[in-house]
Design an enzyme around this catalytic site. Structure first.
Site, PDB file in Angstrom:
ATOM      1  N   GLY A 258     -31.177  37.392  40.427  1.00 12.68           N
ATOM      2  CA  GLY A 258     -30.299  37.954  41.442  1.00 12.68           C
ATOM      3  C   GLY A 258     -28.876  37.442  41.382  1.00 12.68           C
ATOM      4  O   GLY A 258     -28.526  36.552  40.589  1.00 12.68           O
ATOM      5  N   HIS A 259     -28.042  38.004  42.248  1.00  8.67           N
ATOM      6  CA  HIS A 259     -26.625  37.663  42.292  1.00  8.67           C
ATOM      7  C   HIS A 259     -26.410  36.193  42.653  1.00  8.67           C
ATOM      8  O   HIS A 259     -27.157  35.608  43.434  1.00  8.67           O
ATOM      9  CB  HIS A 259     -25.884  38.559  43.292  1.00  8.67           C
ATOM     10  CG  HIS A 259     -26.404  38.440  44.687  1.00  8.67           C
ATOM     11  ND1 HIS A 259     -27.496  39.142  45.146  1.00  8.67           N
ATOM     12  CD2 HIS A 259     -25.978  37.683  45.732  1.00  8.67           C
ATOM     13  CE1 HIS A 259     -27.711  38.837  46.408  1.00  8.67           C
ATOM     14  NE2 HIS A 259     -26.815  37.950  46.790  1.00  8.67           N
ATOM     15  N   ASN A 260     -25.410  35.606  42.024  1.00  7.23           N
ATOM     16  CA  ASN A 260     -24.955  34.225  42.288  1.00  7.23           C
ATOM     17  C   ASN A 260     -25.904  33.145  41.775  1.00  7.23           C
ATOM     18  O   ASN A 260     -25.649  31.953  41.991  1.00  7.23           O
ATOM     19  CB  ASN A 260     -24.733  33.971  43.786  1.00  7.23           C
ATOM     20  CG  ASN A 260     -23.687  34.863  44.392  1.00  7.23           C
ATOM     21  OD1 ASN A 260     -22.882  35.466  43.685  1.00  7.23           O
ATOM     22  ND2 ASN A 260     -23.696  34.988  45.708  1.00  7.23           N
ATOM     23  N   SER A 278     -28.483  33.487  44.818  1.00  8.46           N
ATOM     24  CA  SER A 278     -27.895  32.190  45.165  1.00  8.46           C
ATOM     25  C   SER A 278     -28.841  31.014  44.979  1.00  8.46           C
ATOM     26  O   SER A 278     -28.527  29.889  45.402  1.00  8.46           O
ATOM     27  CB  SER A 278     -27.347  32.194  46.598  1.00  8.46           C
ATOM     28  OG  SER A 278     -26.330  33.170  46.735  1.00  8.46           O
TER      29      SER A 278
END
Length: 363
Positions: A258-260, A278
């Site tokens: 996922g993102h980050n 994250s």
């Protein structure tokens, strides 16, 4: 592609005996091996298969009696899977990416393609993208604007590299992998039901209409050297900062990052595993198949997460965890032993209730 037994043994750094100038052209399982094949029988349990095949040479475990097996030559491997890696590399025919830039590809006028790079048909290289030396890009690949692709990278058919993604040297992207798609980030004008539940840890909440609004992904993805991404796997771009994958990390097919996410060096992530936005993954972490890591948590260096585990809280460095929810391996094994005893425990409780209250008790 042919090699003598002597050449193979020297390249692998292993001991060989027998007819060392015997030539082999391929590797095979013992029962399917022909006279030109090196039979892969590195464990005694595979020895019986040699009698079913026609192998003249085999790679065997240390101390094996190769002559009693009817072989003409043998290579001895103290660490079988390490030897397998070497044999597979030596005998791999590779892929034919052609040469140069195929006339049916599209290269934007502002893109830079280094010497030795191969670009297949129906591939698109976006504006200001940089393709490194000796990169090999198969048909039907897209590389977005401002992306940087390092030296000796391999992008197999259907790979998608998004805008502003930076990929280091010797990256391998298997078919249909995606690097740099938008992160899955949405918000509602008022706190959503999911936010209510998460804050209160209760299903009791005010149910109301809600509309989801996208949070755009302003970051990109940065990938180190010697990383591999499996077929149909995806790495999302970051929301503000970049999603990062450290050098040497290997990611299997059908995985989602996922993102980050910040993933360290030399990690391994097996098929159908996922890491939510994250999360931070340390160095040399192993995530086995179907593992799910919750958002905004940390998995420490050298941690091992067993198959199908669900990680909801931080994992200390060096710890092996298993289960749903993931707990220390030793604790999880005790839990599973207790669960197996539950039917017997229930039966014993029923007997005690009969003894105390009588067999005609209610409830």
């Amino acid at each position: 592609m042919s090699h003598t037994i002597a050449e193979l043994a020297k390249a692998l750094g292993l001991r060989a005996e027998g007819v060392l100038d015997l030539t082999i052209t391929r590797a095979a399982e013992p029962a399917q091996a022909g006279p030109d094949a090196l039979a892969m029988a590195m464990d005694p349990k595979y020895a019986a298969g040699l009698a079913q095949g026609q192998a003249q040479a085999a790679i065997l475990w240390d101390g094996a009696d190769w002559q009693a097996m009817g072989l003409k030559a043998a290579i001895f491997a103290p660490r079988p899977r390490w030897a397998m890696a070497g044999v597979s590399e030596l005998l791999d025919p590779g892929y034919d990416f052609g040469t140069g830039i195929h006339p049916q590809s599209f290269i934007h006028a502002t893109a830079q393609v280094a010497d030795g790079a191969c670009i297949g048909p129906f591939t698109s290289i976006g504006a200001r993208a940089v393709i490194g030396p000796n990169a090999r890009i198969a048909p039907n690949v897209t590389v977005g604007e401002d992306a940087v692709i390092g030296a000796d990278v391999i992008l197999h058919a259907g790979a998608r590299i998004g805008a502003r993604v930076v990929i280091g040297a010797r990256f391998i992207g298997q078919p249909n992998c995606v690097v740099g798609g938008c992160g899955f980030s949405f918000v509602t004008p008022e706190p959503s039901g999911a936010e209510d539940v998460r804050a209160s840890l209760s299903g009791e909440r005010q149910v109301r209409a809600q509309k989801w609004h996208r949070i755009q992904s302003l970051g990109a993805v940065r990938i180190g050297d010697d990383v591999e991404l499996g077929a149909n796997s995806s790495i999302d771009r970051g929301t503000i900062r970049d999603t990062v994958i450290g050098s040497g990390t290997k990611i299997d097919s059908v995985c989602q990052i996922g993102h980050n996410v910040q993933m360290g060096e030399d990690c391994m992530m097996c098929g159908m595993a996922g890491v939510a936005g994250s999360a931070r993954i340390g160095n040399r972490v192993l995530l086995a198949g179907k593992v799910a890591v919750n958002d905004n948590i940390f998995v420490g260096d050298d941690a091992i997460v067993g198959g199908a585990s669900r990680v909801f809280t931080n994992v200390p460095a060096g710890r092996a965890v298993l289960g749903d929810p993931a707990t220390k391996l030793e604790t999880q094994l005790e839990i599973r032993k207790i669960i197996r005893r539950l039917p017997r425990l229930v039966a014993n409780v029923a007997k005690l209730q009969d003894a105390v209250f009588g067999p005609d008790r209610k409830g």
